[in-house]
Design a protein around this motif. Sequence first.
Motif, PDB file in Angstrom:
ATOM      1  N   VAL A 170       0.956  -1.342  -0.050  1.00 35.10           N
ATOM      2  CA  VAL A 170      -0.160  -0.267  -0.036  1.00 35.10           C
ATOM      3  C   VAL A 170       0.796   1.124   0.021  1.00 35.10           C
ATOM      4  O   VAL A 170       0.843   2.334  -0.731  1.00 35.10           O
ATOM      5  CB  VAL A 170      -0.827  -0.033   0.952  1.00 35.10           C
ATOM      6  CG1 VAL A 170      -1.525   1.377   1.421  1.00 35.10           C
ATOM      7  CG2 VAL A 170      -2.106  -1.080   0.968  1.00 35.10           C
ATOM      8  N   ARG A 171       2.029   1.332   0.624  1.00 33.47           N
ATOM      9  CA  ARG A 171       2.668   2.586   0.775  1.00 33.47           C
ATOM     10  C   ARG A 171       3.523   2.722  -0.630  1.00 33.47           C
ATOM     11  O   ARG A 171       3.550   3.768  -0.788  1.00 33.47           O
ATOM     12  CB  ARG A 171       3.829   2.405   2.257  1.00 33.47           C
ATOM     13  CG  ARG A 171       3.178   2.291   3.326  1.00 33.47           C
ATOM     14  CD  ARG A 171       4.151   2.522   4.506  1.00 33.47           C
ATOM     15  NE  ARG A 171       4.995   3.552   4.278  1.00 33.47           N
ATOM     16  CZ  ARG A 171       6.117   3.774   5.128  1.00 33.47           C
ATOM     17  NH1 ARG A 171       6.488   2.707   6.004  1.00 33.47           N
ATOM     18  NH2 ARG A 171       6.850   4.743   5.263  1.00 33.47           N
ATOM     19  N   ALA A 174       0.701   3.886  -2.820  1.00 32.08           N
ATOM     20  CA  ALA A 174       0.500   5.363  -2.479  1.00 32.08           C
ATOM     21  C   ALA A 174       1.386   6.480  -2.981  1.00 32.08           C
ATOM     22  O   ALA A 174       1.078   7.415  -3.483  1.00 32.08           O
ATOM     23  CB  ALA A 174       0.021   5.357  -0.969  1.00 32.08           C
ATOM     24  N   LEU A 177       1.046   6.728  -6.470  1.00 30.36           N
ATOM     25  CA  LEU A 177      -0.244   7.295  -6.994  1.00 30.36           C
ATOM     26  C   LEU A 177      -0.384   8.509  -7.437  1.00 30.36           C
ATOM     27  O   LEU A 177      -1.024   9.040  -8.459  1.00 30.36           O
ATOM     28  CB  LEU A 177      -1.502   6.886  -5.754  1.00 30.36           C
ATOM     29  CG  LEU A 177      -2.826   7.311  -6.268  1.00 30.36           C
ATOM     30  CD1 LEU A 177      -3.465   6.484  -7.393  1.00 30.36           C
ATOM     31  CD2 LEU A 177      -3.894   6.708  -5.087  1.00 30.36           C
ATOM     32  N   PHE A 241      -0.068  13.582  -1.097  1.00 30.21           N
ATOM     33  CA  PHE A 241       0.290  12.345  -0.834  1.00 30.21           C
ATOM     34  C   PHE A 241       1.740  12.539  -0.108  1.00 30.21           C
ATOM     35  O   PHE A 241       2.088  11.419   0.601  1.00 30.21           O
ATOM     36  CB  PHE A 241       0.777  11.571  -2.285  1.00 30.21           C
ATOM     37  CG  PHE A 241      -0.668  10.995  -2.780  1.00 30.21           C
ATOM     38  CD1 PHE A 241      -1.108   9.784  -1.993  1.00 30.21           C
ATOM     39  CD2 PHE A 241      -1.493  11.487  -3.834  1.00 30.21           C
ATOM     40  CE1 PHE A 241      -2.358   9.096  -2.455  1.00 30.21           C
ATOM     41  CE2 PHE A 241      -2.622  11.135  -3.992  1.00 30.21           C
ATOM     42  CZ  PHE A 241      -3.065   9.653  -3.370  1.00 30.21           C
TER      43      PHE A 241
END
Length: 254
Positions: A170-171, A174, A177, A241
């Motif tokens: 996820v990190r 992210a 992203l 972010f």
Amino acid sequence: MIALPIVLAAVGPVFASANSDKDIAFSSGPGHLFGTDFVGRDVWNEVLLGGRSVVLIAVAATLCTYLVAVPIGVAVGMSRSRFLGEAVMRPLDIVLAVPSMLLLLLLASTAPNVMWALVVIVTVINLPDVIRIARASALAISARPAVEAMRLQGESHVRIGLGYVVRAMVRTLAADLGTRFTGAVYLVASASFLGVGVSPQTSDWAAMVDRNRTGLFLQPWAVVLPALLIVALSVGVNLAFDQLLRRKRREVRA
């Protein structure tokens, strides 16, 4: 920086005037807060109408990219099969070797001039990068002792992939992203600027920049205002972010 472009894109058409009357081109006369564009339309009204195409297409293309790329990257990374990795990654390397703008023009020349086609084109252009990132991350995570222990316990590949590998990525995803969304905004704006995916007369921020650049010194707001909104959205998403990731690092250290 994020809120203003998003709010204008989401609710701008609600407050936009349905009156299509035209005034003098590149005028700053009364009744027009930011003047008129190259055919005499009110610039502020065009701004209210023009954000939805840029923002919605960029968001839709980014979501589609991750929905397609992450499962492929995780599956290839967890398989540990060199043959499968070569079969998937080598064609993607060919796509990566083609400049994004050239690929955009090549794909757009064979696609219908509609918004959903632009979503597909931007998704295809971004797929190779995200698949490579997801595969590299999945390769490193799948070599951890925790994954080996889950395999020995008889856990299925789907459960390991969704329950552990994807959550551990996820990190990394992210961090990518924000950059990926900015890239999508760039491609969508470039396509609109070139007249791909939208009609030349459509109310669109990027198309406004293209149509009104000849009168930049006569009526700068017609170019500057939509350009500033696109820049604010791109920069704001990346800053948001970055701040989120810094906060997560502080929580982990604490």
